[in-house]
Write a protein that holds these residues in place. Structure first.
Motif, mmCIF file in Angstrom:
data_model
loop_
_atom_site.group_PDB
_atom_site.id
_atom_site.type_symbol
_atom_site.label_atom_id
_atom_site.label_comp_id
_atom_site.label_asym_id
_atom_site.label_seq_id
_atom_site.Cartn_x
_atom_site.Cartn_y
_atom_site.Cartn_z
ATOM 1 N N VAL A 50 -12.006 10.229 -10.180
ATOM 2 C CA VAL A 50 -11.486 8.912 -9.820
ATOM 3 C C VAL A 50 -10.135 9.128 -9.141
ATOM 4 N N GLU A 51 -9.807 8.251 -8.190
ATOM 5 C CA GLU A 51 -8.544 8.361 -7.476
ATOM 6 C C GLU A 51 -7.651 7.164 -7.789
ATOM 7 N N PHE A 52 -6.385 7.451 -8.067
ATOM 8 C CA PHE A 52 -5.432 6.366 -8.298
ATOM 9 C C PHE A 52 -4.020 6.870 -8.019
ATOM 10 N N GLY A 53 -3.295 6.100 -7.214
ATOM 11 C CA GLY A 53 -1.920 6.471 -6.891
ATOM 12 C C GLY A 53 -1.145 5.278 -6.364
ATOM 13 N N LEU A 54 -0.146 5.552 -5.553
ATOM 14 C CA LEU A 54 0.764 4.534 -5.034
ATOM 15 C C LEU A 54 0.111 3.681 -3.947
ATOM 16 N N THR A 55 0.862 2.754 -3.385
ATOM 17 C CA THR A 55 0.360 1.960 -2.271
ATOM 18 C C THR A 55 0.304 2.821 -1.007
ATOM 19 N N ASN A 56 -0.620 2.474 -0.133
ATOM 20 C CA ASN A 56 -0.855 3.301 1.055
ATOM 21 C C ASN A 56 -0.355 2.666 2.347
ATOM 22 N N GLN A 57 0.521 1.676 2.253
ATOM 23 C CA GLN A 57 0.941 0.928 3.444
ATOM 24 C C GLN A 57 1.738 1.761 4.438
ATOM 25 N N THR A 58 2.454 2.794 3.973
ATOM 26 C CA THR A 58 3.296 3.565 4.903
ATOM 27 C C THR A 58 2.827 5.000 5.079
ATOM 28 N N MET A 59 1.711 5.372 4.485
ATOM 29 C CA MET A 59 1.261 6.755 4.590
ATOM 30 C C MET A 59 1.002 7.120 6.052
ATOM 31 N N HIS A 60 1.446 8.302 6.433
ATOM 32 C CA HIS A 60 1.288 8.863 7.778
ATOM 33 C C HIS A 60 2.124 8.132 8.831
ATOM 34 N N LYS A 61 2.938 7.171 8.431
ATOM 35 C CA LYS A 61 3.738 6.427 9.384
ATOM 36 C C LYS A 61 5.159 6.982 9.451
ATOM 37 N N ALA A 62 5.913 6.562 10.479
ATOM 38 C CA ALA A 62 7.343 6.822 10.490
ATOM 39 C C ALA A 62 7.979 6.043 9.349
ATOM 40 N N ASP A 63 9.058 6.602 8.802
ATOM 41 C CA ASP A 63 9.743 5.992 7.658
ATOM 42 C C ASP A 63 8.810 5.797 6.463
ATOM 43 N N GLU A 64 7.912 6.740 6.247
ATOM 44 C CA GLU A 64 7.059 6.711 5.056
ATOM 45 C C GLU A 64 7.945 6.583 3.815
#
Length: 392
Positions: free
Chosen positions: A350-364
């Motif tokens: 099972v996978e569980f972690g933080l929010t993914n809104q800034t992943m791979h973006k600038a200012d992650e």
């Protein structure tokens, strides 16, 4: 080197990890940071280095505390994607600055902060004692080819008879708020590279040429128009997308000799990579029989669809998330592929972690409070697991 102070601060560990510029395939000291925190707790830390022709050598870390069952494994990756356009960042991507309650840096969301949270949680449980084993399976190849990382580590463990009972992957799964989403599966992914061959010629004399473009376009039309499925109880509908079309013709008066396209299918558990390969080739053969010409077609499956059926293990994680955040998580299979695709053949995952809104973006970035709460969730999961609340 000075032993880290107890109790471990997940933010401090995350800062140490982010300051290692571990862009795939570089380790840049990230695994040594983990060893520095894990070894004092009694974890046996084992470096696993793998190589394969045409791919970079990769350093991985397997750390285990205890030797008995049940065996709870946390899986993750310390490698990160490149910074991209540096001018788009307002902070140094590897300085791990904290501003307005958020930790900035490449890997803050995906997924060094989750690794830090788990190490902090494991420290709390280790101090109190438990019956069983806790391990970390950490690769430096998740953002890369995925050849010399998790898959080979699992194969090595299996070869020596070492089994994992359950695995939690710390990918950033949440959409809007920490606790809103748990991944219990992933869709599969298959890429296809298609080249249609004709005969080059002058546009004024089409009878002397064989234009491959109409044939290619008809192939793509039929592939794209086909409804693969309408989804299942746990998966959204499968979808085929045309990702490139390329003729490479710079002349306006020349019929090209070949035309190329690439497609990708994200598919649910109604299909396999092999069944989709067979279907696509059937479509291509039909169009070729009707319109003439010839084609070559190559496919590559980066992962098959899978699901860990919702049950005691996913319920344990959902209950822990709700206890800490007050949110009841959705069980989801959306998103791209992850290394869970390798783990699922060895243990329920099972996978569980933080929010993914800034992943791979600038200012992650990741919220400082969220990192602390994620450590609390992981601690709650571990305590519940070793109390037997996941069928362990």
């Amino acid at each position: 080197m000075t032993q880290p102070a107890l109790p471990y601060d997940p933010l401090g560990i995350a800062v140490d990890l982010i300051r290692c510029p571990s862009v795939t395939p570089a380790d840049a000291g990230a695994l040594a940071v983990l060893e520095r925190y894990l070894a004092p707790l009694g974890f046996t830390c084992e470096r696993m280095r793998f190589s394969a022709e045409g791919t970079p050598d990769i350093d991985n870390l397997y750390a285990r505390l205890g030797s008995g069952q049940p065996h709870f494994c946390f899986a993750g990756h310390t490698d990160v994607v490149p910074v991209g356009e540096a001018s788009a960042w307002t902070v140094d991507p590897f300085a791990a600055d904290v501003k307005a309650g958020r930790l900035y840096g490449r890997g803050a969301a995906d997924m060094k902060s989750a690794i830090a949270a788990f190490v902090a949680a494991a420290q709390r449980v280790a101090v109190d004692g438990f019956q069983g084993s806790i391990s970390l399976l950490i690769t430096g190849d998740e953002e890369g080819p995925g050849i010399n990382g998790t898959k080979k580590m699992l194969e090595r463990l299996a070869a020596r008879g070492e089994t994992i009972d359950h695995c939690l992957v710390g990918e950033p799964t949440c959409v809007e708020r920490l606790g809103d989403t748990i991944k219990v599966g992933r869709r599969g992914s298959i890429n296809g590279w298609l080249t249609v061959t004709g005969t080059q010629g002058h546009v004024a004399y089409p009878q002397l040429a064989d234009n491959p473009v109409p044939t290619l376009l008809e192939m793509l039309r039929r592939l794209d128009a086909h409804l693969l499925d309408e989804g299942t109880d746990h998966f959204q509908p499968s979808n085929l997308e045309v990702t490139t079309v390329d003729v490479g013709n710079t002349a306006t008066n020349v019929i090209p000799g070949s035309a190329r396209a690439t497609v990708n299918i994200r598919f649910n558990d109604l299909h396999t990579g092999a069944s989709l390969d067979k279907w696509m080739r059937c479509v291509l053969d039909t169009v070729t029989a009707e319109m003439g010409g010839s084609y070559t077609f190559k496919t590559s499956v980066s992962g098959e669809a899978f699901i860990t059926e919702p049950g005691a293990f996913s319920a344990l994680i959902a209950e822990a998330a709700k206890e800490v955040t007050g949110i009841t998580p959705e069980l989801s299979t959306t998103g791209g592929t992850s290394d869970a695709r390798f783990i699922r053949a060895h243990a329920p995952v099972v996978e569980f972690g933080l929010t993914n809104q800034t992943m791979h973006k600038a200012d992650e970035n990741a919220g400082v409070d969220d990192i602390a709460r994620l450590a609390d969730i992981y601690e709650t999961v571990l305590r519940g697991y070793f109390a037997g609340r996941a069928g362990a």
